[in-house]
Design an enzyme around this catalytic site. Sequence first.
Site, short mmCIF file in Angstrom:
data_model
loop_
_atom_site.label_atom_id
_atom_site.label_comp_id
_atom_site.label_asym_id
_atom_site.label_seq_id
_atom_site.Cartn_x
_atom_site.Cartn_y
_atom_site.Cartn_z
N LYS A 72 0.84 -1.20 0.00
CA LYS A 72 0.00 0.00 0.00
C LYS A 72 0.88 1.25 0.00
O LYS A 72 1.90 1.30 0.69
CB LYS A 72 -0.91 -0.03 1.22
CG LYS A 72 -1.94 1.10 1.29
CD LYS A 72 -2.83 0.92 2.52
CE LYS A 72 -3.88 2.01 2.64
NZ LYS A 72 -4.76 1.80 3.83
N SER A 147 -9.53 1.48 3.07
CA SER A 147 -8.75 2.25 2.13
C SER A 147 -7.69 1.45 1.37
O SER A 147 -7.07 1.95 0.44
CB SER A 147 -8.04 3.39 2.91
OG SER A 147 -7.16 2.86 3.89
N SER A 171 -9.64 -0.97 7.36
CA SER A 171 -9.17 -0.76 5.99
C SER A 171 -8.40 -1.92 5.39
O SER A 171 -8.00 -1.84 4.23
CB SER A 171 -8.32 0.52 5.92
OG SER A 171 -9.13 1.66 6.04
#
Length: 480
Positions: A72, A147, A171
């Site tokens: 990420k 996210s 997330s």
Amino acid sequence: MSENTIDIASLKNRIANGETTVRAVAESAISAAEKLNERLNAFLQIDRDGALKRSECNTTSGALAGIPLAVKDNICVKGMQTSCGSRILGDYQPPYNATVIQRLIDAGANVIGKTNCDEFAMGSSNENSAFGPVRNPWDTSRVPGGSSGGSAAAVAAGIVPFALGSDTGGSVRQPASLCGVVGLKPTYGRNSRYGLVAFASSLDQVGIFARNTSDVARVLGVISGRDPHDATTADVPVPDYAAKLSPDIKGARLGFPRSLFGEGLDAEVRTSVEAAIDVYRDLGAEIVEVELPNALYSIAVYYIIATAEASSNLARFDGARYGFRAEDAPRLREMYRKTRDEGFGPEVKRRIMLGTYVLSAGYYEAYYGKAQQVRSLIKEDFRKAFESCDAIITPTAPTPAFALGEKVDNPLAMYLNDIYTVTANLAGIPGISVPCGLSENRLPIGFQLLGGYWSEQTLFNLAHGYESAKPFTERPPVCA
């Protein structure tokens, strides 16, 4: 089919036996990422040259030797961008590796790219990225969750065997559910946050995506442990999670919070999670009812505490030290204002404003102080519940993946997607999402297991037991 659609142990064996090479594995992952990115927008950077160069130097001796992964884009990797999905950082390249990244590199893993995410990890759908939304590989008209949606989509599509995300309020677990993969949020302090760009420091944890529990367990064993760079990491021994994995869960006590299966839960999700409970009952687990009376306040508490911490953490992004700086702003204060106005997206601005408000004089005790008090009550609820059970089962998300744009103009509806996941972050306990079926529209549904502090092994065994009895073998239409 990509080399990376099999599990880590099988892929390591293929490399060790000469059936494939580290370079071929890396090439397979990179090619799949490049091929699918136009459809999924899962990657913000694909490091073809760097990953292939690293594959030439890789040996077969490490715990993750030759295994490709995606990271990420709010976790620092030296020599690669860390944009946090935001224009204000853009193509900023950190001069160091996050601790979790360094430990993976030391174990032989190979980072192939950085994945798209909601800006500064603020979102539940991955539509808040400054670089466009990620699309769900099960249906590209739908969100992957957020996210960490880019990492979830990369694993679900078979681009990489595992990926890292961050979990501040769900997330990792929520996109894992919406993309049909396994997602873990560890106990707070289980792994280091050094090199993870902060959103809400008392809630953030690096989490793991994979297509099965065994791979998640293997990765957690590599990245966990005390880190002198992060005072919040705990000096607690790290078990060999993968070696201790067992599908035998007979006699385990599984908590069932009936109040969380009521209004607002999609009927197909309820049916699938209740069917999973029946599987556990057949495996010999005891289902016991538990109460979490303060869980209904969790969204309100989370969005006060998280935004307050975000308001403080994001103050450092002002154009003076790194990243984007606005032009035509000759005065210092004007440069600050213009940089933040142009650099931050609407969701980040919304949360900064809310966080600043709840921390302001006259409102601090009424909002932030009260939220911290209720947070303590939520922790106590879990403590009491775990006196009568080993883990608690809930849905991971209230619905399957929803359409792109469906909730963008309704922040409250968007925030409610985290209703089942934020409690774990508020309490600091571990949680894992496991796929348990498909909706009528062939969209993944997942259930969540929550455990007491340092109970990752218990969660792994429970998840592995379910997988052994009812493996999730479906693959999305968009797949490497």
